[in-house]
Design a protein around this motif. Structure first.
Motif, short mmCIF file in Angstrom:
data_model
loop_
_atom_site.label_atom_id
_atom_site.label_comp_id
_atom_site.label_asym_id
_atom_site.label_seq_id
_atom_site.Cartn_x
_atom_site.Cartn_y
_atom_site.Cartn_z
N GLU A 221 1.04 -1.31 0.19
CA GLU A 221 -0.26 0.26 0.22
C GLU A 221 0.66 1.23 0.01
O GLU A 221 0.20 2.35 -0.64
N VAL A 222 2.36 1.38 0.70
CA VAL A 222 2.69 2.03 0.78
C VAL A 222 3.90 2.65 -0.71
O VAL A 222 4.75 3.56 -0.64
N GLU B 151 -3.80 4.31 9.58
CA GLU B 151 -3.64 4.57 7.93
C GLU B 151 -2.77 6.42 7.83
O GLU B 151 -2.32 6.56 6.86
N GLY B 152 -2.83 6.83 8.70
CA GLY B 152 -1.76 8.21 9.15
C GLY B 152 -0.26 7.84 9.10
O GLY B 152 0.39 8.43 7.81
N VAL B 153 -0.11 6.61 9.36
CA VAL B 153 1.52 6.30 9.07
C VAL B 153 1.79 5.87 8.05
O VAL B 153 2.47 6.05 7.66
N LYS B 154 0.24 5.16 7.49
CA LYS B 154 0.56 4.48 6.12
C LYS B 154 0.64 6.03 5.07
O LYS B 154 1.52 5.51 4.29
N SER B 155 -0.30 6.89 5.55
CA SER B 155 -0.03 7.80 4.53
C SER B 155 1.43 8.50 4.14
O SER B 155 1.97 9.25 3.36
N GLU B 156 1.93 8.86 5.40
CA GLU B 156 2.93 9.97 5.63
C GLU B 156 4.24 8.64 5.14
O GLU B 156 5.20 8.90 4.24
N LEU C 245 11.45 2.62 7.54
CA LEU C 245 9.99 2.80 6.66
C LEU C 245 9.42 1.21 7.02
O LEU C 245 7.89 1.48 7.34
N ILE C 246 10.06 0.34 6.23
CA ILE C 246 9.39 -1.52 6.80
C ILE C 246 9.07 -1.22 7.77
O ILE C 246 7.87 -1.70 8.29
N TYR C 247 10.03 -0.97 8.65
CA TYR C 247 9.48 -1.49 10.43
C TYR C 247 8.32 -0.44 11.44
O TYR C 247 7.08 -1.21 11.49
N ARG C 248 8.02 0.33 10.40
CA ARG C 248 7.06 1.61 10.69
C ARG C 248 5.61 0.80 10.35
O ARG C 248 4.05 1.12 10.68
N VAL C 249 5.64 0.66 9.57
CA VAL C 249 4.19 -0.17 8.84
C VAL C 249 3.76 -1.16 9.35
O VAL C 249 2.87 -1.88 9.45
#
Ligand code: DSN
Length: 415
Positions: free
Chosen positions: A337-338, A394-399, A383-387
């Motif tokens: 998705e990201v 959804e907010g994290v994925k959008s960032e 970034l992989i960790y954050r996702v």
């Protein structure tokens, strides 16, 4: 003949092709078996050679008009010999699996015995899986990685070989992050009087550049695909000695295939020429450096890596420790998705299913082609960790998605 573009003839396909180019440009290709070939390789692969039948081999074809096909195939062979230090190369297999089929057809009879690594432990379908022709045609036993270390269990392999008495032992893997002791496997093969097939599909480019151990000159047969780390477009190859040349060539054609895909052979020739340039060695080293940087940063985030790290182009993450409630498929889908495209993968000791397993596999060949260095790969790990850690947010994925857009704009791919 008038020249009409795909767009003139077939707007629906043209749209899908344009969308695919944009998808590759705008996302991070981290499926460890994928890469991005040059425009020159793509041009060769879409050339007029797609029209030409060239059954046979250079100088010995079953059809007229093969002089230019001969030139292209001879160039591909000579360059492959130089890249891998090989005596004999067959560049006609349509894929890595077809290359393996060529070897099996050359030296095995139906019912003969294959000893190979289990799929869940990093092996490949064409090494004897029941759903594949190999599992249906031959008798198969499998070895594993050591449950504690994640490294190939060489002692276990030897014990099974002594008991099973295989006709061929297969080394070389699809989801194994460590270097391979080809000499040790050859010793076992010699002891039990078996052939040794080393399938280096994933590491062809790393082996050619000398940043991974080479089975050439060790194993009887070395197979590979040409679109992964070697970046030469879709296809397969078989590398062997002069001694086995007359077994392999007739097993590929007419044994397992008809006319070679000469446009793909042209892509191989061009990609091999590119890989003979000194810059390719730098590329291959960077692929490995990037995978190490990616893996180390993932470990800093608490991810558990199978075998504790990597020596090659991929990391295999077992999510069960760090994220016991997140499956590989959930992670894969959130990452897609990201704009981070990798695959869910089984891990040794898998407790879920092959379709929704407990791990993810991430590779750096594609990122390195785009120019990513270690620092950029460490950021990708962040970034992989954050996702994965916030796969429902959804907010994290959008960032993260916005950051991927910036990275793909900075590290450009196709015009
Ligand atoms: N499907 C390839 C991979 O992803 O490893 C191997 O054929």
């Amino acid at each position: 003949m008038s020249y009409d573009t795909v767009r003139d003839v077939d707007p629906a396909v043209a749209e899908a092709l344009t969308a695919e180019r944009e998808r590759q440009n705008d996302t991070l290709a981290m499926i460890a078996s994928e890469n991005h070939v040059s425009e020159a390789v793509m041009e060769a692969q879409s050339s007029e050679l797609t029209n030409k039948y060239a059954e046979g081999y250079p100088g010995e074809r079953y059809y007229a008009g093969c002089e230019h096909a001969d030139t292209v195939e001879e160039l591909a062979i000579e360059r492959a010999k130089e890249l891998w230090g090989a005596e004999h190369v067959n560049v006609q297999p349509h894929s890595g699996t077809q290359a393996n089929m060529g070897v099996y057809l050359a030296v095995l009879d139906p019912g003969d015995k294959i000893l190979s690594l289990e799929l869940e432990h990093g092996g490949h379908l064409s090494h004897g899986h029941p759903a594949n022709f190999t599992g249906q045609t031959y008798e198969v036993e499998q070895y594993q990685v050591d449950a504690e270390t994640g490294y190939i269990d060489y002692e276990g392999l030897e014990e099974i070989a002594e008991e099973f008495q295989p006709d061929i032992i297969v080394s070389g893997y699809s989801a194994y992050p460590r270097d391979i002791e080809f000499e040790e496997i050859q010793r076992v093969a010699d002891d039990v009087d078996a052939y040794h097939l080393a399938d280096i599909a994933h590491t062809t480019g790393l082996v050619a550049a000398g940043v991974h151990s080479s089975p050439v000159g060790v194993a009887d047969f070395v197979t590979g695909s040409t679109h992964k780390t070697i970046r030469a477009g879709r296809g397969g190859i078989i590398i062997t000695t002069d001694e086995h040349a007359d077994d392999i060539d007739p097993a590929v054609f007419p044994g397992g295939q008809g006319g070679p895909l000469m446009h793909n052979v042209a892509g191989k020739a061009v990609g091999f020429k590119e890989a003979l340039e000194p810059e390719f060695d730098e590329y291959a080293q960077q692929v490995v450096d990037n995978a190490k940087a990616l893996g180390e940063r993932m470990q800093e985030h608490g991810f558990s890596l199978v075998s504790g790290g990597t020596d090659n182009h991929l990391v295999l993450v077992d999510l069960r420790e760090s994220h016991p409630d997140t499956t590989g498929k959930e992670a894969e889908e959130a990452l897609e998705e990201v704009g981070i495209v990798l695959n869910a993968n089984t891990v040794p000791g898998e407790t879920r299913s092959a379709f929704n397993p407990s791990g993810i596999r991430a590779g750096t060949p594609g990122l390195t082609t785009r120019g990513f260095d270690e620092e950029a790969c460490r950021e990708v790990a962040d970034l992989i960790y954050r996702v994965v850690d916030n796969h429902d947010d959804e907010g994290v994925k959008s960032e993260v998605s916005e950051r991927i857009d910036e990275l793909t704009d900075e590290f450009t791919l196709y015009e």
